[in-house]
Each structure stands twice: as structure tokens, then as C-alpha cells.
Design an enzyme around this catalytic site. Structure first.
Site, PDB file in Angstrom:
ATOM      1  N   TYR A  56     -13.637 -49.027  15.955  1.00  6.40           N
ATOM      2  CA  TYR A  56     -12.582 -49.223  16.937  1.00  6.40           C
ATOM      3  C   TYR A  56     -12.162 -50.681  16.946  1.00  6.40           C
ATOM      4  O   TYR A  56     -12.844 -51.542  17.486  1.00  6.40           O
ATOM      5  CB  TYR A  56     -13.048 -48.777  18.330  1.00  6.40           C
ATOM      6  CG  TYR A  56     -13.467 -47.329  18.417  1.00  6.40           C
ATOM      7  CD1 TYR A  56     -13.085 -46.403  17.451  1.00  6.40           C
ATOM      8  CD2 TYR A  56     -14.257 -46.884  19.471  1.00  6.40           C
ATOM      9  CE1 TYR A  56     -13.480 -45.074  17.530  1.00  6.40           C
ATOM     10  CE2 TYR A  56     -14.653 -45.553  19.561  1.00  6.40           C
ATOM     11  CZ  TYR A  56     -14.264 -44.657  18.593  1.00  6.40           C
ATOM     12  OH  TYR A  56     -14.671 -43.335  18.671  1.00  6.40           O
ATOM     13  N   HIS A 125     -20.776 -41.442  12.543  1.00  9.28           N
ATOM     14  CA  HIS A 125     -19.411 -41.183  13.009  1.00  9.28           C
ATOM     15  C   HIS A 125     -18.748 -40.024  12.259  1.00  9.28           C
ATOM     16  O   HIS A 125     -18.022 -39.221  12.846  1.00  9.28           O
ATOM     17  CB  HIS A 125     -18.578 -42.457  12.849  1.00  9.28           C
ATOM     18  CG  HIS A 125     -17.442 -42.560  13.815  1.00  9.28           C
ATOM     19  ND1 HIS A 125     -16.856 -43.749  14.146  1.00  9.28           N
ATOM     20  CD2 HIS A 125     -16.776 -41.625  14.528  1.00  9.28           C
ATOM     21  CE1 HIS A 125     -15.883 -43.549  15.007  1.00  9.28           C
ATOM     22  NE2 HIS A 125     -15.810 -42.263  15.253  1.00  9.28           N
ATOM     23  N   LEU A 206      -8.528 -34.248  27.329  1.00  9.93           N
ATOM     24  CA  LEU A 206      -7.126 -34.118  27.727  1.00  9.93           C
ATOM     25  C   LEU A 206      -6.224 -33.855  26.527  1.00  9.93           C
ATOM     26  O   LEU A 206      -4.998 -33.984  26.625  1.00  9.93           O
ATOM     27  CB  LEU A 206      -6.663 -35.378  28.467  1.00  9.93           C
ATOM     28  CG  LEU A 206      -7.467 -35.751  29.713  1.00  9.93           C
ATOM     29  CD1 LEU A 206      -6.918 -37.014  30.348  1.00  9.93           C
ATOM     30  CD2 LEU A 206      -7.458 -34.600  30.712  1.00  9.93           C
TER      31      LEU A 206
END
Length: 329
Positions: A56, A125, A206
Site C-alpha cells: 500500500y 498477500h 461495501l
């Protein structure tokens, strides 16, 4: 907030965590000051799991958390990751890499950036097809023995990989996308996790904002915004999927909720071995998301949600072809 136990090795966290990726990349402009304030507000409201990764930024997000958590390290469970195909700042791409020596290098670098002496949850990951998962988890287990890592997990791993990994060292968690909109785990992975006593950390509850009904068409985002490459936001897929989002929005409004609260509450109601980690970089959205912990969905409302959203009817894959190739199932 209530706490939930994940796995059988002692990991326990608040029932909603915080995904920190967007504080450093992919979703528009970043603001470190507001992001740090968001982290601090999350701690005030009872959040204990903060999710980051070397990828990130790359690297910026871990550094941001290290700064934000100075003097507060004992309040949180830090989860970070290694081995993602990263786009570097010079424009090059680092490939998937889970070679044992690289794992050790990444963990040492993550510890420095996070300003800590241990990582609470270490994830692979993405599964590296070039390195046997036994070698990967064996190296991760050595880091546990050294006290540099406490609990182990995998991201987006398939059933066979999970079984093999868990046989080397117990996994506490699997992280994968999970929402009322994306339910691919339910036929195989989730039953396996429950049989083996492994928890689930669900990212994108979401639907990358789609379930809130607030996202735009892919072509209206800049190239460096993840949403510009999301197949579900492209062309006819967007129109089809917005109709689904509208059903969620209407259903939420009829029950005095926001779409975000309804969507996160749905994930929470799928089992106390699941912890969603909605991502945000703003305090306003954080507070809205966390209020989902107070929402109680009865059987009738859960049925209404199921009737409104058939995940099999969502148009388009959840990643583009390149990114889907890294999903281990």
C-alpha cells in the site's frame, strides 16, 4: 464494540476493523493529517484491528500507521502483508514474491516502518505459485518462534492451499473479499475455515463503495484510481449493478439505516468468526461504518436483503483479468 475470536491461537479483536489502504493509494487524493485523525478516532471508538501492507503506497501506508500509532501501539492489532505484485514509484512492477529470504527481508522492513518490535498478524498477500506454500508458512512460523510475528494468515487463498498451510502451522485467519454483493467463499472456503477453526477477515464489505450507491462509472475516474479498472463499474455492468445498489439503498432507508450500515451489519450477522474491515480515510465515514455494530437484523430483514441482492446476478468479475490471475481459486 463486542470482540470476536479468530482462530484458535488466541487472536481476539473488535468486531469491526479498519482497512487502511485507501489512506495511501488507489482511491483518489490522500490527506495524511485526516488519515491519522481517522486512525485515532477509530481507537477511541473501540477498533482494535488495523489492516495494512507493504504494497500500500507502496510502503507509505505502513509508515503512516507507524507515525499514527506512536505511543498507542499496545491498543491495536496490526495486520500487514507481504508478496503482492506491487507497482513501484518508478513505474516498474515488482512480481509476486514469497521466497523465504524475501519474507524475512519484508518483515524486517515492515517492523521498521511500523515502529514496532512485532507484527500481530502476518499475511501472505497473494499465493506465489513458484514457492510451495509449505516453505512459505514454514518461514512465517520461524518468525513466530522468534517473537517477530504473533499470528498467521493468507489472503485470497483457495481450499487446497489453506489445508496445506494449516498443516504446517495453524492459521488464525484468512482474508478475502466478502459482502452481500460478493459471496464466492460460501460454497467451499468458508465451510473449510469453520471445520478447521480459522477466522475470516472480510475486506470490501461495501463492494468498494458500490453498495452505498455512491460510486461513478469507471471511465470517470483517473487512471491511478483503482475504480477506473473495475469491471463492475464499466459500461452495461455499471447500469446493471447500480440497479442492485438501488435496492440496498431503498431497503436501508425503509429501516432507518444507511446502505453502508446495512451492508456491514449483514456481514456481521453471517457468523461471530467473521470480522469485516471496511476501509476509509475519513472520520465521517468511519463513524458511519462502525455504527453498524449496533444494528440488529432480524430474520425477516435478512430475507429481504437476500431477495434484493442475488450475488450470482452481479455483472462483471471483481477484478480485471490481470488481477484475477492472482486469486488462488
Amino acid at each position: 464494540m463486542e470482540h470476536r475470536k479468530l482462530g484458535s491461537q488466541g487472536l481476539e479483536v473488535a468486531q469491526i476493523g479498519l482497512g487502511c489502504m485507501g489512506m495511501s493509494q488507489w482511491y483518489g487524493a490522500t490527506d495524511d493529517k485526516e488519515s491519522i485523525a481517522t486512525v485515532h478516532r477509530a481507537l477511541e471508538l473501540g477498533v482494535t484491528m488495523l489492516d495494512t501492507a507493504e504494497a500500500y503506497g507502496p510502503f507509505d501506508n505502513e509508515e503512516l500507521l507507524g507515525k499514527a500509532l506512536e505511543g498507542r501501539r499496545d491498543q491495536v492489532v496490526i495486520a500487514t502483508k507481504f508478496g503482492f505484485p506491487m507497482k513501484m514509484k518508478d513505474g516498474s512492477t515488482a512480481p509476486v514474491n514469497s521466497r523465504p529470504e524475501h519474507i524475512v527481508e519484508v518483515v524486517e522492513a515492515s517492523l521498521r516502518r511500523l515502529r514496532t518490535d512485532h507484527i500481530d498478524v502476518l499475511y501472505q498477500h497473494r499465493v506465489d505459485p513458484g514457492v510451495p506454500i509449505e516453505d512459505v508458512v514454514g518461514t512465517m512460523a520461524e518468525l513466530v518462534a522468534q517473537g517477530k510475528v504473533r499470528y498467521l494468515g493468507l489472503c485470497e487463498a483457495g481450499e487446497n492451499t489453506i489445508r496445506r498451510a494449516h498443516a504446517v502451522h495453524p492459521l488464525s485467519v484468512i482474508q478475502s473479499e466478502y459482502s452481500v454483493w460478493e459471496r464466492n467463499l460460501e460454497d467451499g472456503v468458508l465451510p473449510l475455515l469453520r471445520a478447521e477453526g480459522i477466522g475470516l477477515v472480510g475486506f470490501c464489505p461495501l463492494g468498494r463503495g458500490f453498495l452505498t450507491g455512491s460510486v461513478d462509472r469507471a471511465e470517470n475516474y483517473p487512471e491511478d484510481d483503482f475504480r477506473s479498472h473495475d469491471p463492475r463499474l464499466q459500461g452495461e455492468n455499471y447500469d446493471h449493478n447500480m440497479a442492485i445498489a438501488a435496492k440496498i439503498k431503498d431497503l436501508a432507508a425503509r429501516h432507518g439505516l444507511t446502505p453502508a450500515q446495512l451492508a456491514i451489519a449483514w456481514v456481521l450477522h453471517q457468523g461471530d468468526d467473521i470480522v469485516p474491515i471496511p476501509g476509509t480515510k475519513r472520520r465521517t465515514y468511519l463513524e458511519e461504518n462502525l455504527s453498524a455494530a449496533e444494528v440488529r437484523l432480524d430474520a425477516e430483514l435478512l430475507r429481504e436483503i437476500a431477495d434484493a441482492v442475488d450475488s450470482a446476478q452481479v455483472a462483471g468479475p471483481r477484478y480485471n483479468e490481470r488481477m484475477m490471475a492472482f486469486i488462488d481459486r
